[in-house]
Design a protein around this motif. Structure first.
Motif, short mmCIF file in Angstrom:
data_model
loop_
_atom_site.label_atom_id
_atom_site.label_comp_id
_atom_site.label_asym_id
_atom_site.label_seq_id
_atom_site.Cartn_x
_atom_site.Cartn_y
_atom_site.Cartn_z
N ILE A 13 0.84 -1.20 0.00
CA ILE A 13 0.00 0.00 0.00
C ILE A 13 0.88 1.25 0.00
N ALA A 14 2.03 1.16 0.69
CA ALA A 14 2.93 2.33 0.74
C ALA A 14 3.51 2.67 -0.62
N LYS A 15 3.45 1.72 -1.56
CA LYS A 15 3.97 1.97 -2.91
C LYS A 15 3.00 2.80 -3.74
N LEU A 16 1.75 2.89 -3.33
CA LEU A 16 0.74 3.61 -4.12
C LEU A 16 1.03 5.10 -4.09
N PRO A 17 0.67 5.82 -5.17
CA PRO A 17 0.99 7.25 -5.19
C PRO A 17 0.31 8.00 -4.06
N SER A 18 0.99 8.99 -3.52
CA SER A 18 0.53 9.88 -2.45
C SER A 18 0.41 9.16 -1.09
N SER B 2 -14.98 6.11 -18.04
CA SER B 2 -15.79 4.99 -18.51
C SER B 2 -15.46 3.74 -17.71
N GLY B 3 -16.39 2.82 -17.69
CA GLY B 3 -16.18 1.58 -16.96
C GLY B 3 -16.69 1.70 -15.55
N GLN B 4 -17.86 1.10 -15.31
CA GLN B 4 -18.47 1.13 -13.98
C GLN B 4 -17.55 0.55 -12.92
N GLU B 5 -16.77 -0.47 -13.31
CA GLU B 5 -15.85 -1.11 -12.35
C GLU B 5 -14.84 -0.10 -11.83
N ILE B 6 -14.35 0.76 -12.72
CA ILE B 6 -13.34 1.74 -12.32
C ILE B 6 -13.96 2.75 -11.35
N GLU B 7 -15.14 3.25 -11.70
CA GLU B 7 -15.87 4.20 -10.84
C GLU B 7 -16.04 3.64 -9.44
N LYS B 8 -16.44 2.36 -9.38
CA LYS B 8 -16.71 1.71 -8.10
C LYS B 8 -15.43 1.61 -7.28
N LEU B 9 -14.34 1.24 -7.94
CA LEU B 9 -13.06 1.10 -7.25
C LEU B 9 -12.60 2.45 -6.71
N VAL B 10 -12.75 3.50 -7.51
CA VAL B 10 -12.34 4.84 -7.07
C VAL B 10 -13.13 5.22 -5.81
N ARG B 25 -8.38 8.47 -7.55
CA ARG B 25 -8.28 8.35 -9.02
C ARG B 25 -6.85 8.09 -9.43
N ARG B 26 -5.91 8.80 -8.79
CA ARG B 26 -4.49 8.61 -9.14
C ARG B 26 -4.05 7.19 -8.81
N ILE B 27 -4.51 6.70 -7.65
CA ILE B 27 -4.14 5.34 -7.24
C ILE B 27 -4.71 4.31 -8.21
N THR B 28 -6.00 4.51 -8.59
CA THR B 28 -6.65 3.57 -9.50
C THR B 28 -5.90 3.51 -10.84
N LEU B 29 -5.52 4.68 -11.36
CA LEU B 29 -4.78 4.73 -12.62
C LEU B 29 -3.46 3.99 -12.51
N GLN B 30 -2.77 4.23 -11.39
CA GLN B 30 -1.48 3.58 -11.16
C GLN B 30 -1.66 2.06 -11.13
N LEU B 31 -2.74 1.61 -10.47
CA LEU B 31 -3.01 0.18 -10.39
C LEU B 31 -3.26 -0.39 -11.78
N LEU B 32 -4.01 0.36 -12.61
CA LEU B 32 -4.31 -0.11 -13.97
C LEU B 32 -3.05 -0.16 -14.82
#
Lengths: 197, 197
Positions: A13-18, B2-10, B25-32
């Motif tokens: 988790i610490a690797k995630l941005p911010s 777009s993508g309901q899954e992404i919205e839900k995760l955010v 949002r930044r974390i979700t993008l990084q994960l993707l």
């Protein structure tokens, strides 16, 4: 701290941005406390995203389908492509829901310092889309940084031969912005691009 | 977006402590972007934690076993219990690795404002541990807030009958702290508890 699993999760988790180790610990604790309402739904949601989200083969957006819903939509203007640095910029544009054309995600900007060349960005695929015809305008919505401007100029000269209208986002004082707090570069830009009333 | 899954995760990530929609949002993008190196390991690690981590039936710590490794350890001092508000405090104590006794996690402090009474905290289980005998010292390491102090006094009076040594952490100027930047309460406390050299 006991439990190797917990240590490992904190590190990830610490690797995630911010996030740093301290906030990662707080998040891990919260997840452990709210197992039913937070931890399990989060696992489910991450798994859904990992299983279902693809990168759009046309524009580089993330969606459950490829081509993505924007590229596949017949209601959106097929003749305008907005070129952005990253998917986050595409999301920011979509939140405004003003632009009704298509997108192209470069995946970065040219950077001599970081050694990012045109081959590292999705520029070839953009040229393919343009050369297929039907595109009349390219909006170059790249960041207002030196690297962003260099990339804009590179794209301008590379796609000149296609006789497209190429535009860039207006620069100036942001909405609600007060002169007093603007940096000199912005004031100079706003003066240079002043509009007649 | 777009993508309901992404919205839900955010939305789910934004619920975590110290995170808002923007960082989610930044974390979700990084994960993707880092599916193999970040998203999949995170799912695995969260699943491991969800499946393996239990709350210790004795002290309230989180561990793969219950009783936890601290409660089960024969090498640790069985006669001293350090009472803390939360598992995060236990972790903080363990990082110092100076204290070699056992712990008891109250799960909060008494609070008239939030309606938290003695029944809401793990006080009965603490009394059971004490009444079984063998405990000689109780370190009340509760926060230096009004609610924390009230809880300390409540525990003092409730456990008086067991004739235990009950202590609390020293208060004063923190290591490296400069008088100039200390609040008046801390200076007063440090003066009151001044030590002869």
């Amino acid at each position: 701290m006991s439990g190797q699993e917990i240590e490992k999760l904190v590190k990830l988790i610490a690797k995630l941005p911010s996030l740093g180790t301290r906030s990662a610990r707080r998040i891990t604790l919260q997840l452990l406390k709210k197992r039913e309402s937070l931890l399990l739904p989060l696992i489910q949601s991450l798994t859904d995203v990992a299983e279902n989200i693809k990168t759009c083969e046309i524009c580089g957006n993330y969606d459950t389908t490829s081509p993505c819903s924007i590229c596949a939509s017949a209601e959106r203007d097929q003749s305008t492509i907005c070129v952005v640095q990253d998917v986050s910029d595409l999301w920011a544009m979509e939140r405004v829901s003003f632009f009704k054309g298509k997108y192209h995600v470069l995946g970065g900007v040219l950077s001599a310092l970081d050694g990012i060349t045109a081959e590292d960005l999705n520029i070839d695929s953009l040229e393919q889309r343009i050369s297929h015809g039907g595109i009349t305008e390219l909006i170059l919505a790249l960041p207002a940084t030196v690297d962003g401007q260099i990339t804009t100029h590179y794209l301008l000269s590379r796609f000149k031969k296609y006789n497209l209208k190429m535009t860039t986002l207006a620069q100036g004082i942001p909405m609600g912005g007060e002169l007093e707090y603007m940096d000199e570069g912005t004031i100079q830009l706003a003066l240079n691009s002043r509009k007649e009333l």
